[in-house]
Motif scaffolding. Structure first.
Motif, short mmCIF file in Angstrom:
data_model
loop_
_atom_site.label_atom_id
_atom_site.label_comp_id
_atom_site.label_asym_id
_atom_site.label_seq_id
_atom_site.Cartn_x
_atom_site.Cartn_y
_atom_site.Cartn_z
N ASP A 95 0.83 -1.21 0.00
CA ASP A 95 0.00 0.00 0.00
C ASP A 95 0.86 1.26 0.00
N ASP A 96 2.12 1.12 0.39
CA ASP A 96 3.01 2.28 0.36
C ASP A 96 3.22 2.79 -1.06
N TYR A 97 3.18 1.89 -2.04
CA TYR A 97 3.30 2.32 -3.43
C TYR A 97 2.11 3.19 -3.81
N LYS A 98 0.92 2.82 -3.37
CA LYS A 98 -0.27 3.63 -3.62
C LYS A 98 -0.15 4.98 -2.91
N SER A 99 0.38 4.97 -1.70
CA SER A 99 0.60 6.23 -0.97
C SER A 99 1.62 7.10 -1.70
N HIS A 100 2.65 6.46 -2.24
CA HIS A 100 3.67 7.17 -3.02
C HIS A 100 3.02 7.86 -4.22
N LEU A 101 2.15 7.15 -4.93
CA LEU A 101 1.47 7.73 -6.08
C LEU A 101 0.57 8.89 -5.66
N TYR A 102 -0.11 8.74 -4.53
CA TYR A 102 -0.99 9.81 -4.04
C TYR A 102 -0.16 11.06 -3.71
N GLU A 103 1.00 10.89 -3.07
CA GLU A 103 1.87 12.03 -2.75
C GLU A 103 2.39 12.68 -4.03
N LEU A 104 2.73 11.86 -5.02
CA LEU A 104 3.16 12.41 -6.32
C LEU A 104 2.06 13.24 -6.95
N LYS A 105 0.85 12.73 -6.90
CA LYS A 105 -0.30 13.46 -7.47
C LYS A 105 -0.44 14.83 -6.81
N GLN A 106 -0.35 14.87 -5.49
CA GLN A 106 -0.46 16.14 -4.78
C GLN A 106 0.67 17.10 -5.18
N SER A 107 1.88 16.57 -5.30
CA SER A 107 3.03 17.41 -5.70
C SER A 107 2.84 17.94 -7.10
N ILE A 108 2.45 17.08 -8.02
CA ILE A 108 2.27 17.49 -9.41
C ILE A 108 1.17 18.54 -9.53
N GLU A 109 0.12 18.41 -8.74
CA GLU A 109 -0.94 19.43 -8.74
C GLU A 109 -0.37 20.78 -8.28
N ARG A 110 0.49 20.76 -7.24
CA ARG A 110 1.10 22.01 -6.77
C ARG A 110 2.04 22.58 -7.83
N TYR A 111 2.83 21.72 -8.47
CA TYR A 111 3.75 22.19 -9.50
C TYR A 111 2.98 22.78 -10.68
N SER A 112 1.89 22.13 -11.06
CA SER A 112 1.16 22.57 -12.25
C SER A 112 0.53 23.95 -12.06
N GLN A 113 0.33 24.38 -10.82
CA GLN A 113 -0.18 25.74 -10.58
C GLN A 113 0.82 26.79 -11.05
N LYS A 114 2.08 26.43 -11.14
CA LYS A 114 3.12 27.35 -11.59
C LYS A 114 3.10 27.51 -13.11
N LEU A 115 2.49 26.55 -13.81
CA LEU A 115 2.42 26.59 -15.28
C LEU A 115 1.46 27.66 -15.76
N LYS A 116 1.82 28.28 -16.86
CA LYS A 116 0.89 29.17 -17.54
C LYS A 116 -0.24 28.32 -18.13
#
Length: 190
Positions: A95-116
């Protein structure tokens, strides 16, 4: 154009951005990683190459709020490598792999806010084999990407032909040690 890499690692994306006369914003994990990237840039004679060519390099160790210092909708392109999941370390709990993917999703959402709006992101990811199971990490990233404010634009297979294709387990089994990565290309919807 401004290129952003939230996980610079060795600084390859910064060197590529500066060589192509783009501005660069990057975040290193710690001071040592930041220093290594700056040394590589100096090695390639990019430190003061051209006027107007700028870079900003943060590190989480000395500036934990560095992501907040980058304005929303100020970046033209994000290029970053997704960190490999350590299956050996988390062998007891898948289940840690699923947690890893969830954390990645949250990070990518934060990063994408920086995109035009309508700007692109390229996520470099490797599939992984652990014990008898093959993990299609690039497919997991694609599924995760479509659940964010990014739309999938394509998939590029990056073959590292500088390394030989090898097999392990021969002759009883044949499992190719495929040395490649994927670039998952997304685009901000709004």
């Amino acid at each position: 154009q401004v290129v952003f890499n939230p996980c610079i690692q060795h600084g390859d994306s910064m060197i590529a951005a500066l060589f192509s006369e783009r501005k660069f914003v990057g975040i290193a994990e710690n001071r040592q990683q930041r220093t290594e990237a700056l040394n590589r840039m100096e090695y390639h004679h990019l430190k003061d190459q051209k006027k107007g060519q700028k870079y900003v390099l943060f590190d989480f160790e000395s500036q934990p709020d560095s992501l907040e210092l980058i304005k929303n909708e100020s970046v033209d392109f994000i290029l970053t490598e997704i960190p490999r999941f350590d299956f050996k370390r988390y062998v007891e709990d898948r289940d840690d792999y699923k947690s890893h993917l969830y954390e990645l999703k949250q990070s990518i959402e934060r990063y994408s806010q920086k995109l035009k709006p309508k700007a692109y992101i390229a996520l470099i990811i490797s599939d992984q084999r652990y014990q008898n199971q093959y993990y299609c990490c690039h497919a997991d990233i694609i599924n995760m990407l479509t659940a964010t404010n990014l739309g999938l634009q394509g998939l590029i297979n990056i073959i590292q032909d500088s390394q030989a294709l090898k097999a392990f387990g021969y002759p009883s089994t044949y499992v190719p040690n495929i040395i490649n990565q994927f670039a998952v290309i997304g685009r901000r919807r709004k």
